[in-house]
Motif scaffolding. Structure first.
Motif, PDB file in Angstrom:
ATOM      1  N   PHE A 146       0.814  -1.208   0.000  1.00 49.95           N
ATOM      2  CA  PHE A 146       0.000   0.000   0.000  1.00 49.95           C
ATOM      3  C   PHE A 146       0.853   1.265   0.000  1.00 49.95           C
ATOM      4  CE2 PHE A 146      -3.558  -2.535   2.248  1.00 49.95           C
ATOM      5  CZ  PHE A 146      -3.948  -3.061   1.024  1.00 49.95           C
ATOM      6  N   ARG A 147       2.128   1.150   0.364  1.00 51.66           N
ATOM      7  CA  ARG A 147       3.033   2.296   0.359  1.00 51.66           C
ATOM      8  C   ARG A 147       3.687   2.514  -1.004  1.00 51.66           C
ATOM      9  NH1 ARG A 147       4.669   3.429   5.934  1.00 51.66           N
ATOM     10  NH2 ARG A 147       3.667   1.912   7.321  1.00 51.66           N
ATOM     11  N   VAL A 148       3.789   1.460  -1.814  1.00 48.22           N
ATOM     12  CA  VAL A 148       4.530   1.573  -3.075  1.00 48.22           C
ATOM     13  C   VAL A 148       3.651   1.401  -4.312  1.00 48.22           C
ATOM     14  CG1 VAL A 148       6.628   0.720  -1.962  1.00 48.22           C
ATOM     15  CG2 VAL A 148       5.127  -0.893  -3.145  1.00 48.22           C
ATOM     16  N   ILE A 149       2.365   1.148  -4.129  1.00 50.61           N
ATOM     17  CA  ILE A 149       1.500   0.808  -5.262  1.00 50.61           C
ATOM     18  C   ILE A 149       1.476   1.909  -6.320  1.00 50.61           C
ATOM     19  CG2 ILE A 149      -0.585   1.663  -4.111  1.00 50.61           C
ATOM     20  CD1 ILE A 149      -2.105  -0.630  -5.510  1.00 50.61           C
ATOM     21  N   TRP A 150       1.611   3.170  -5.912  1.00 47.89           N
ATOM     22  CA  TRP A 150       1.613   4.260  -6.887  1.00 47.89           C
ATOM     23  C   TRP A 150       3.029   4.747  -7.188  1.00 47.89           C
ATOM     24  CZ3 TRP A 150      -2.712   3.433  -8.820  1.00 47.89           C
ATOM     25  CH2 TRP A 150      -3.863   3.232  -8.055  1.00 47.89           C
ATOM     26  N   VAL A 162       8.790   6.920  -1.110  1.00 51.21           N
ATOM     27  CA  VAL A 162       8.039   5.989  -0.267  1.00 51.21           C
ATOM     28  C   VAL A 162       8.197   6.378   1.197  1.00 51.21           C
ATOM     29  CG1 VAL A 162       7.785   3.594   0.464  1.00 51.21           C
ATOM     30  CG2 VAL A 162       8.337   4.109  -1.919  1.00 51.21           C
ATOM     31  N   HIS A 163       7.086   6.509   1.896  1.00 49.29           N
ATOM     32  CA  HIS A 163       7.095   6.862   3.312  1.00 49.29           C
ATOM     33  C   HIS A 163       7.072   5.579   4.142  1.00 49.29           C
ATOM     34  CE1 HIS A 163       6.502  11.086   2.375  1.00 49.29           C
ATOM     35  NE2 HIS A 163       5.516  10.750   1.561  1.00 49.29           N
ATOM     36  N   LEU A 164       8.061   5.438   5.018  1.00 45.22           N
ATOM     37  CA  LEU A 164       8.206   4.218   5.804  1.00 45.22           C
ATOM     38  C   LEU A 164       7.778   4.391   7.262  1.00 45.22           C
ATOM     39  CD1 LEU A 164      11.661   2.963   4.485  1.00 45.22           C
ATOM     40  CD2 LEU A 164       9.382   2.226   3.772  1.00 45.22           C
ATOM     41  N   ALA A 165       7.288   5.564   7.620  1.00 44.60           N
ATOM     42  CA  ALA A 165       6.895   5.803   9.011  1.00 44.60           C
ATOM     43  C   ALA A 165       5.817   4.806   9.439  1.00 44.60           C
ATOM     44  CB  ALA A 165       6.373   7.225   9.184  1.00 44.60           C
ATOM     45  N   GLY A 166       6.057   4.113  10.559  1.00 44.65           N
ATOM     46  CA  GLY A 166       5.073   3.172  11.088  1.00 44.65           C
ATOM     47  C   GLY A 166       5.090   1.813  10.438  1.00 44.65           C
ATOM     48  N   ILE A 167       6.059   1.538   9.547  1.00 45.42           N
ATOM     49  CA  ILE A 167       6.105   0.229   8.885  1.00 45.42           C
ATOM     50  C   ILE A 167       6.404  -0.856   9.911  1.00 45.42           C
ATOM     51  CG2 ILE A 167       8.568   0.284   8.323  1.00 45.42           C
ATOM     52  CD1 ILE A 167       7.862  -1.017   5.626  1.00 45.42           C
ATOM     53  N   GLN A 168       5.808  -2.014   9.738  1.00 48.46           N
ATOM     54  CA  GLN A 168       6.020  -3.111  10.667  1.00 48.46           C
ATOM     55  C   GLN A 168       7.485  -3.543  10.628  1.00 48.46           C
ATOM     56  OE1 GLN A 168       3.177  -6.289   9.984  1.00 48.46           O
ATOM     57  NE2 GLN A 168       1.644  -4.820   9.284  1.00 48.46           N
ATOM     58  N   SER A 169       8.072  -3.681  11.788  1.00 47.38           N
ATOM     59  CA  SER A 169       9.499  -4.001  11.870  1.00 47.38           C
ATOM     60  C   SER A 169       9.830  -5.345  11.231  1.00 47.38           C
ATOM     61  CB  SER A 169       9.951  -3.999  13.338  1.00 47.38           C
ATOM     62  OG  SER A 169       9.196  -4.938  14.089  1.00 47.38           O
TER      63      SER A 169
END
Length: 232
Positions: A146-150, A162-169
């Motif tokens: 959902f972060r890279v689809i566009w 790509v914004h990685l804030a809050g990504i599952q570790s």
């Protein structure tokens, strides 16, 4: 005037998708792929143009490797040795033995992962082999996808936006591996792969499969089909 109003903007990919006719198949899908498959007897070394009797093969890499994969005449261990070019340290080899060789080879996490990768690989059919492997990792988890689809085009991925804030570790290593495969960066190393503390078991299996896809393409999926056929 260009066809797309949003060209060179973050909304370009969304506009492109919205303007695509339903059930549209990209150019090239009118071609009929060959159904021919090599047999074991077809890929014997004695038929190779580089073969000389009583002499070792002069090549650093077998030019018939993809055909040997297709024919089922090469083992997964041999493929991994070739793929990692002699970089298999003992710690990494032990993890491969425990996580890869001990189980039937399964490339995809879920059927959703499989269908998502196939759909988007077909949509962006000009992706390089490395970017197809990166796509394989990026489509594995919803949290990444959902972060890279566009952020995808036929040329690859715009990782910089790509914004990685809050990504599952637990899936962060998968994202970094995808970026490393696509761009050639060193975001993740073989030493990292050998560490269960840095790369979970599931992520490890996905990354190894992606490395195989990056080097050998779809031919490597024959290993999964072979395992499936044996268990039926």
């Amino acid at each position: 005037m260009t066809r797309y109003f949003m060209r060179d903007t973050p909304l370009y990919q969304m506009e492109q998708m919205m303007m695509t006719p339903p059930n549209f198949r990209p150019r090239g899908h009118g071609l009929h792929p060959s159904r021919f498959h090599y047999q074991a007897k077809d890929v014997e070394c004695r038929y190779c143009t580089n073969h000389e009797q009583d002499r070792l093969c002069p090549l650093c890499e077998c030019i018939c490797l993809r055909d040997r994969i297709d024919a089922g005449t090469i083992s997964l261990a041999e493929i991994l040795q070739d793929c990692l070019c002699g970089k298999l340290k003992m710690r990494l080899w032990r993890r491969l033995t425990a996580e890869i060789f001990s189980y039937p080879l399964q490339f995809f996490r879920t059927e959703k992962h499989r269908s998502r990768w196939m759909q988007w690989k077909e949509r962006y059919h000009q992706l390089s082999r490395k970017n197809q492997a990166a796509l394989f990792l990026l489509t594995a988890y919803d949290d990444i996808w959902f972060r890279v689809i566009w952020k995808i085009s036929d040329d690859g991925f715009d990782f910089g936006s790509v914004h990685l804030a809050g990504i599952q570790s637990e899936v962060y290593s998968v994202y970094q591996a995808a970026k490393a495969i696509s761009t050639g960066s060193h975001n993740i190393t073989l030493a990292d792969l050998a560490s269960p503390e840095l790369v979970t078991d599931e992520a490890f299996r996905l990354i190894i499969c992606a490395l195989l896809l990056a080097k050998y393409g779809d031919a490597i999926l024959h290993f999964e089909r072979k395992e499936g056929e044996e268990t039926q």
